[in-house]
Design an enzyme around this catalytic site. Structure first.
Site, PDB file in Angstrom:
ATOM      1  N   GLY A 131      72.013  61.320  47.864  1.00 57.22           N
ATOM      2  CA  GLY A 131      72.807  62.301  47.898  1.00 57.22           C
ATOM      3  C   GLY A 131      73.486  62.978  46.734  1.00 57.22           C
ATOM      4  CB  SER A 132      72.799  62.810  43.147  1.00 62.70           C
ATOM      5  OG  SER A 132      71.388  63.413  42.975  1.00 62.70           O
ATOM      6  NE  ARG A 158      55.842  65.497  61.700  1.00 64.32           N
ATOM      7  CZ  ARG A 158      55.977  64.683  60.782  1.00 64.32           C
ATOM      8  NH1 ARG A 158      57.240  64.441  60.243  1.00 64.32           N
ATOM      9  NH2 ARG A 158      55.209  63.830  60.234  1.00 64.32           N
ATOM     10  CG  ASN A 177      63.085  71.185  50.455  1.00 64.96           C
ATOM     11  OD1 ASN A 177      64.213  70.393  50.278  1.00 64.96           O
ATOM     12  ND2 ASN A 177      61.904  71.228  49.871  1.00 64.96           N
ATOM     13  CG  HIS A 225      59.365  70.127  45.764  1.00 68.76           C
ATOM     14  ND1 HIS A 225      58.835  69.109  46.686  1.00 68.76           N
ATOM     15  CD2 HIS A 225      58.201  70.097  44.731  1.00 68.76           C
ATOM     16  CE1 HIS A 225      57.966  68.364  46.156  1.00 68.76           C
ATOM     17  NE2 HIS A 225      57.397  69.273  45.180  1.00 68.76           N
ATOM     18  CG  LEU A 254      54.963  69.550  52.420  1.00 69.20           C
ATOM     19  CD1 LEU A 254      56.264  68.940  52.984  1.00 69.20           C
ATOM     20  CD2 LEU A 254      53.859  68.097  52.180  1.00 69.20           C
ATOM     21  CD  GLN A 275      68.329  63.133  40.930  1.00 70.31           C
ATOM     22  OE1 GLN A 275      69.028  62.271  40.781  1.00 70.31           O
ATOM     23  NE2 GLN A 275      67.717  63.341  42.223  1.00 70.31           N
ATOM     24  CD  GLU A 292      66.406  68.026  41.964  1.00 73.98           C
ATOM     25  OE1 GLU A 292      65.533  67.867  42.377  1.00 73.98           O
ATOM     26  OE2 GLU A 292      67.442  66.956  42.232  1.00 73.98           O
TER      27      GLU A 292
HETATM   28  C1  GRF Z   1      65.800  65.389  44.368  1.00 75.42           C
HETATM   29  O1  GRF Z   1      65.210  65.068  43.238  1.00 75.42           O
HETATM   30  C2  GRF Z   1      65.166  66.361  45.384  1.00 75.42           C
HETATM   31  O2  GRF Z   1      64.718  67.379  44.484  1.00 75.42           O
HETATM   32  C3  GRF Z   1      64.389  65.499  46.083  1.00 75.42           C
HETATM   33  O3  GRF Z   1      64.875  64.364  46.609  1.00 75.42           O
HETATM   34  C4  GRF Z   1      65.842  64.064  45.549  1.00 75.42           C
HETATM   35  C5  GRF Z   1      67.054  63.810  46.049  1.00 75.42           C
HETATM   36  O4  GRF Z   1      68.010  63.278  45.346  1.00 75.42           O
HETATM   37  N1  GRF Z   1      63.532  66.292  47.350  1.00 75.42           N
HETATM   38  P1  GRF Z   1      69.425  62.922  45.943  1.00 75.42           P
HETATM   39  O5  GRF Z   1      69.392  62.245  47.263  1.00 75.42           O
HETATM   40  O6  GRF Z   1      70.174  64.529  45.953  1.00 75.42           O
HETATM   41  O7  GRF Z   1      70.061  62.055  44.943  1.00 75.42           O
END
Ligand code: GRF
Length: 202
Positions: free
Chosen positions: A12-13, A65, A107, A109, A144, A171, A174
């Site tokens: 959950g970062s 699913r 999303n 990725h 996907l 990260q 991100e």
């Molecule tokens: C991230 O690197 C994202 O790109 C991938 O999973 C990871 C999740 O990290 N899909 P976090 O749970 O947000 O820390």
């Protein structure tokens, strides 16, 4: 105020980066609900820290699913969210789910798509001797990691660096890029029309 639902499976970062941006007003939206398909993950503690409502819906409790996705939709749709954010949500989604949220589902990725959809992206980039690695934020469709790309962030791979260091650099990108994209969507600067990403001037 726009309404966001965030789906997580782990640390959950990214959720934390998004929650912070909402808290300080950089994203003009509120996180109405966090759903995790795993119990006891750090992401749920992070949700608590930001006083966010959270629910655990464990996929193992469903036979298919489609049934799991239906249970997710039963929680999500009554909120009438403007945006549903996948933030490390490690489940493949059914067509019914992606269609119900078409244009409202994004999303992040950890690769420069279309390179390396799926898992183990960092390892593949390093093993293939790639010069660059990165992240992609995209709308989600029924393929996907294949929906229309909104933006990407790239870094240069240092072959001498550990995989852990590479992941931490990824990260960081991100946590800068995802909240910014979500803010732009909430402000109406980014949207999806006829399966194409549209950008409006700020
Ligand atoms: C991230 O690197 C994202 O790109 C991938 O999973 C990871 C999740 O990290 N899909 P976090 O749970 O947000 O820390």
């Amino acid at each position: 105020m726009k309404k966001i639902v965030v789906l997580i499976s782990g640390g959950g970062s990214n959720l934390e980066a998004i929650a912070k941006a909402c808290q300080i007003g950089n994203i003009p939206a509120s996180i109405e609900l966090v759903i995790s398909n795993q119990s006891n993950v750090k992401g749920l503690e992070r949700a608590k820290k930001f006083h966010l409502m959270s629910k655990v819906i464990e996929h193992q409790n469903f036979n298919t699913r489609e049934e799991f996705d239906q249970a997710l939709l039963e929680q999500i749709l009554p909120i009438e969210p403007d945006l549903v954010v996948l933030a490390g949500f490690m489940r493949i989604l059914s067509n019914d789910f992606t269609e119900a949220l078409n244009g409202k589902l994004i999303n992040i990725h950890p690769s420069l798509l279309p390179d390396y959809p799926g898992l183990n992206t960092h390892k593949q980039a390093v093993e293939n001797g790639d010069l660059m690695h990165g992240i992609t934020v995209h709308y989600v469709n029924n393929q996907l990691d294949g929906g229309p790309i909104i933006t990407q962030g790239a870094l240069k791979i240092d072959p001498a660096q550990s995989e852990a260091k590479l992941i931490s650099r990824i990260q960081k990108i991100e946590h800068a890029v995802y909240p910014k994209v979500i803010a732009d969507i909430a402000k109406g600067y980014i949207g999806l029309q006829d399966d194409e990403v549209k950008f409006e001037a700020e």
